[in-house]
Design an enzyme around this catalytic site. Structure first.
Site, mmCIF file in Angstrom:
data_model
loop_
_atom_site.group_PDB
_atom_site.id
_atom_site.type_symbol
_atom_site.label_atom_id
_atom_site.label_comp_id
_atom_site.label_asym_id
_atom_site.label_seq_id
_atom_site.Cartn_x
_atom_site.Cartn_y
_atom_site.Cartn_z
ATOM 1 C CB SER A 159 -8.609 5.324 3.679
ATOM 2 O OG SER A 159 -8.712 6.678 4.073
ATOM 3 C CG ASP A 168 -4.238 6.711 -1.939
ATOM 4 O OD1 ASP A 168 -3.195 6.779 -2.339
ATOM 5 O OD2 ASP A 168 -5.413 7.155 -2.158
ATOM 6 C CG HIS A 208 -8.809 7.583 -1.280
ATOM 7 N ND1 HIS A 208 -7.737 7.487 -0.878
ATOM 8 C CD2 HIS A 208 -9.775 7.444 -0.343
ATOM 9 C CE1 HIS A 208 -7.569 7.153 0.718
ATOM 10 N NE2 HIS A 208 -8.914 7.240 0.959
#
Length: 402
Positions: free
Chosen positions: A137, A160, A364
């Site tokens: 992220s 991700d 996530h």
């Protein structure tokens, strides 16, 4: 047979209005179960805390997402060192975990990338080994920016985060953050929220990762630090049955039963989350012991207030796709959902500029949800690229197991 009993038999995956018969363990797990060492790396602007495991091979420098800490890589670190010769180094980024800097509030991309460059150079000088960057992220965006400026990069893995979907998600991020509890009654309650609120689908990951994300408001210390110093019990503080979802403000609570691992993997309902930690279940998880706290019950709060970092969000992700494609080192992109791929990366992937794997049935935080699978995919890629050497337990993903 009662109507309730019939409903349980018809829908064995869920129970309605009752508490689980078996109690889940929400006590914290110490980092030393997964990492073998920790150290402070002195830079020009502070001391960066780094967890480590492994003694030989290239350095796998892991950068966490916004709000997390280096402990988010705990389960992954334990798995990857079984498969390849590498040294896992999981750093607490500026403003996170145990790291201290002269300005913890400056989370601009350039500043954080410069932090990582200094830490990477110090680690390379100390070990004589090159760097493989891995970021999740926000950490993925920092890894890309770092890879553009650091010469000793062997490879890059991003988890991700994609420019297009990340930027689209930012408009709803403040409301998502407001939906999280601001304080927790105890560390087990924080872990309970992390798991049941959907931040991670892996309870073990929640137990080791969440202590790196919250502070004790009375002592000012990171929960993980208090666990290390036996300041917190790891046995007796799990929420009681009266604290569980049945105590909700809702009149009917929906409680998930314990499922087999294979069943657990089939029930992901929040794949492809936005790029900052969030809970899509926050609005349905109403534990009054967590959401409504008296002043004297506010013991743990977030290490970092992500809502105050909004001015940096666009800078983290703008231009990310092209910067990722321009890096010449071998690249791997891991996604929770194929629909998250934007146009630039779709074209680049078709042109063979990087390798991509979609690990479905993950949220996530893919490396927390499926640490063993992420370790298998990454080890297969770095061995194929001759970036690291395999260990006896390694099995090439393209070959069947004997």
């Amino acid at each position: 047979m009662s109507d309730l009993r019939r409903n349980i038999l018809r829908f064995p995956g869920k129970r309605t209005g009752i508490v689980k018969t078996s109690m889940q363990n929400f006590s914290p797990i110490k980092w030393s179960e997964y990492f073998s060492e920790e150290e402070g790396i002195q830079t020009t602007d502070g001391v960066f805390h780094v967890y480590g495991r492994g003694t030989d091979g290239p350095i796998l420098l892991c950068l966490h997402g916004g709000g997390y800490s280096g402990l988010t890589w705990s389960l992954f670190a334990a798995e990857i060192v079984k498969l390849i010769n590498c040294q896992v180094k999981a750093v607490d980024l500026r403003g996170h975990g145990k790291t201290t800097t002269s300005n913890d509030a400056d989370l601009s991309l350039e500043v954080m990338a410069n932090d990582v460059i200094e830490v990477a150079n110090k680690l390379s000088e100390k070990t004589g080994q090159p760097i493989i960057l891995m970021g999740h992220s926000m950490g993925g965006a920092i890894a890309v920016e770092t890879a553009r400026k650091l010469d000793s990069i062997l490879g890059l893995c991003v988890i991700d985060v994609v420019e297009g979907t990340a930027l689209d998600a930012l408009s709803s991020m403040q409301s998502i953050l407001r939906g999280r509890p601001s304080h927790f009654k105890s560390l087990p309650h924080a872990i309970q929220w992390c798991y049941k609120g959907g931040q991670t689908h892996n309870l073990e990951a929640a137990r080791v990762s969440m202590p790196g994300q919250v502070l004790n408001t009375k002592t000012g210390k990171l929960a993980a630090d208090e666990c290390d110093n036996a300041g917190l019990s790891t046995v007796d503080e799990s929420p009681s049955h009266s604290d569980d979802l049945v105590a909700s403000s809702y009149t009917i609570a929906e409680v998930e039963e314990e499922l087999e691992e294979s069943e657990q993997s089939d029930k992901c309902t929040d794949c492809g989350k936005p790029p900052l930690p969030k809970s899509q279940k926050t609005n349905t998880f109403k534990d009054p012991n967590i959401i409504k706290l008296e002043d004297n019950g506010m013991i743990f709060k977030w290490r970092i207030d992500l809502s105050k970092t909004e001015k940096f969000w666009t800078g983290w992700f703008k231009g990310l796709s092209q910067k990722f494609l321009d890096i010449h080192a071998p690249k791997l992109l891991l996604l929770a959902n194929i629909h998250g791929l934007d146009t630039a990366l779709t074209v680049g992937q078709m042109q063979g500029k990087f390798q991509m794997r979609v690990l479905a049935k993950s949220g996530h935080a893919i490396h927390e949800d499926q640490p063993q699978k992420v370790a298998e995919v990454l080890s297969g890629y770095v061995v194929k690229q001759k970036l690291a050497t395999p260990k006896p337990a390694f099995v090439h993903p393209d070959l069947p197991e004997c």
